[in-house]
Design an enzyme around this catalytic site. Sequence first.
Site, mmCIF file in Angstrom:
data_model
loop_
_atom_site.group_PDB
_atom_site.id
_atom_site.type_symbol
_atom_site.label_atom_id
_atom_site.label_comp_id
_atom_site.label_asym_id
_atom_site.label_seq_id
_atom_site.Cartn_x
_atom_site.Cartn_y
_atom_site.Cartn_z
ATOM 1 N N LYS A 1 -5.604 5.883 -4.220
ATOM 2 C CA LYS A 1 -5.834 5.112 -2.988
ATOM 3 C C LYS A 1 -5.104 5.766 -1.817
ATOM 4 O O LYS A 1 -5.615 5.841 -0.698
ATOM 5 C CB LYS A 1 -5.352 3.667 -3.195
ATOM 6 C CG LYS A 1 -5.773 2.751 -2.067
ATOM 7 C CD LYS A 1 -5.618 1.295 -2.411
ATOM 8 C CE LYS A 1 -6.149 0.466 -1.245
ATOM 9 N NZ LYS A 1 -5.294 -0.603 -0.846
ATOM 10 N N ASN B 1 0.847 -1.187 0.000
ATOM 11 C CA ASN B 1 0.000 0.000 0.000
ATOM 12 C C ASN B 1 0.881 1.235 0.000
ATOM 13 O O ASN B 1 2.035 1.181 0.399
ATOM 14 C CB ASN B 1 -0.811 0.039 1.292
ATOM 15 C CG ASN B 1 -2.257 -0.317 1.056
ATOM 16 O OD1 ASN B 1 -2.753 -0.257 -0.055
ATOM 17 N ND2 ASN B 1 -2.932 -0.675 2.133
HETATM 18 P P1 NAP Z 1 1.688 -8.739 7.422
HETATM 19 O O1 NAP Z 1 0.516 -9.604 7.734
HETATM 20 O O2 NAP Z 1 2.455 -8.108 8.531
HETATM 21 O O3 NAP Z 1 2.665 -9.633 6.544
HETATM 22 C C1 NAP Z 1 3.970 -9.229 6.215
HETATM 23 C C2 NAP Z 1 4.833 -10.458 6.317
HETATM 24 O O4 NAP Z 1 6.130 -10.147 5.807
HETATM 25 C C3 NAP Z 1 5.034 -10.945 7.752
HETATM 26 O O5 NAP Z 1 4.744 -12.329 7.797
HETATM 27 C C4 NAP Z 1 6.511 -10.678 8.004
HETATM 28 O O6 NAP Z 1 7.101 -11.582 8.881
HETATM 29 C C5 NAP Z 1 7.055 -10.856 6.611
HETATM 30 N N1 NAP Z 1 8.408 -10.342 6.444
HETATM 31 C C6 NAP Z 1 8.895 -9.127 6.795
HETATM 32 N N2 NAP Z 1 10.202 -9.057 6.485
HETATM 33 C C7 NAP Z 1 10.541 -10.245 5.935
HETATM 34 C C8 NAP Z 1 11.753 -10.798 5.442
HETATM 35 N N3 NAP Z 1 12.896 -10.095 5.460
HETATM 36 N N4 NAP Z 1 11.754 -12.048 4.943
HETATM 37 C C9 NAP Z 1 10.620 -12.779 4.933
HETATM 38 N N5 NAP Z 1 9.415 -12.320 5.397
HETATM 39 C C10 NAP Z 1 9.396 -11.061 5.888
HETATM 40 O O7 NAP Z 1 1.277 -7.571 6.452
HETATM 41 P P2 NAP Z 1 0.056 -7.529 5.410
HETATM 42 O O8 NAP Z 1 -1.161 -7.056 6.083
HETATM 43 O O9 NAP Z 1 0.008 -8.797 4.636
HETATM 44 O O10 NAP Z 1 0.534 -6.330 4.477
HETATM 45 C C11 NAP Z 1 1.601 -6.465 3.556
HETATM 46 C C12 NAP Z 1 1.516 -5.309 2.548
HETATM 47 O O11 NAP Z 1 0.303 -5.456 1.813
HETATM 48 C C13 NAP Z 1 1.451 -3.936 3.246
HETATM 49 O O12 NAP Z 1 2.159 -2.982 2.506
HETATM 50 C C14 NAP Z 1 -0.025 -3.609 3.223
HETATM 51 O O13 NAP Z 1 -0.286 -2.224 3.204
HETATM 52 C C15 NAP Z 1 -0.454 -4.266 1.908
HETATM 53 N N6 NAP Z 1 -1.877 -4.586 1.888
HETATM 54 C C16 NAP Z 1 -2.415 -5.390 2.863
HETATM 55 C C17 NAP Z 1 -3.770 -5.681 2.825
HETATM 56 C C18 NAP Z 1 -4.413 -6.577 3.859
HETATM 57 O O14 NAP Z 1 -5.638 -6.722 3.828
HETATM 58 N N7 NAP Z 1 -3.670 -7.227 4.754
HETATM 59 C C19 NAP Z 1 -4.570 -5.143 1.821
HETATM 60 C C20 NAP Z 1 -3.988 -4.327 0.849
HETATM 61 C C21 NAP Z 1 -2.635 -4.067 0.898
HETATM 62 P P3 NAP Z 1 7.181 -11.208 10.455
HETATM 63 O O15 NAP Z 1 5.795 -11.391 10.970
HETATM 64 O O16 NAP Z 1 8.168 -12.212 10.938
HETATM 65 O O17 NAP Z 1 7.657 -9.797 10.541
#
Ligand code: NAP
Length: 306
Positions: free
Chosen positions: A185, A106
């Site tokens: 967005k 995002n």
């Molecule tokens: P999230 O649940 O926190 O997932 C991110 C994942 O990345 C975590 O499992 C994290 O592991 C992992 N990670 C971080 N650094 C890493 C590395 N060096 N190597 C391997 N894995 C790593 O976040 P999310 O909600 O999915 O969001 C991710 C992106 O998508 C964001 O930019 C968000 O704005 C966007 N987005 C999300 C949604 C939604 O509904 N969730 C919707 C639209 C857009 P750890 O837990 O160990 O840190």
Amino acid sequence: MAPPPWHVLGAGSIGTLWACRLARAGSTVRLLMRGPAQLARYEQGPGLRWVEGGVERTFRLPGDLPDAPQPIAQLLVACKAYDVAAAVAAVRHRLVPGAQVILLQNGLGSQHALAATLPEACVTLASTTEGAFRRDDGAVVFAGQGFTWLGPTGARPAPLWLSELEQAGIPHQWTPDILARLWRKLAINCAINPLTVLHGCRNGELTKHAPAITGLCQELARLLQAVGLPNAAVGLLDAVWEVIAATSQNYSSMYQDVTAGRRTEIHYLIGYACAEAARLCVAVPALEQLRQNLIAHLHAEGLPTD
Ligand code: NAP
């Protein structure tokens, strides 16, 4: 010839959502783990647990360390914006020339910074309205059906891997105007999310703060024009009210991050908008004040302000 495997970097909420649907449709998917501890924990567990329509399914997808030997031809980057640079740096040496790199973050700022470090890759930006969250028991819930716009950092035709998204049932469309989608967005996010944090409220309760939203949208529309995306400014205020009405019972993602004590993506959302306004000499006093109030709030909560 079989398409190359998808390597998913960041098997969190949105990464699990993509990985499970691709795997369900028969695509080969590998998960890139942060390090040996995360890989061991993942391998000792059941695999990825994914809940759609109340039905839970488990996918035992193979996990890799960043320095595994296999080359990477298709990389789906699904970590938070502030983790992107370090996460991709750890696997960059495995990318084949011309590798497809898809960024799901995002906001703005992380994507072009990363693309500049990957001159030989084909970088695709995504803007999605899909929603997923991780339950306390670790399962990822597909919470909001939506749509994903995808487009190139430069001028590039639609890639072949879109057919795999089609098979996986991921609603999407390729667009050369992905930047306008991401900015639109981002602007809507700036008008809603920080206010929900500062007022501690659901999206729908922002109807009490209509003058503030009107003022923010006027500034954001000027900013969108200044960055060369006048179409993204058209009807911005109406679009913000439509989102507020459609999500009135929801807590914004930023509100949820703050209440859960998680770092926010402020730097890539309102922080990016204010930085661009400063760079382009566009006056955005209400937006800047909102950013400062948000930083003070995060500081008081003991959360990172970057
Ligand atoms: P999230 O649940 O926190 O997932 C991110 C994942 O990345 C975590 O499992 C994290 O592991 C992992 N990670 C971080 N650094 C890493 C590395 N060096 N190597 C391997 N894995 C790593 O976040 P999310 O909600 O999915 O969001 C991710 C992106 O998508 C964001 O930019 C968000 O704005 C966007 N987005 C999300 C949604 C939604 O509904 N969730 C919707 C639209 C857009 P750890 O837990 O160990 O840190």
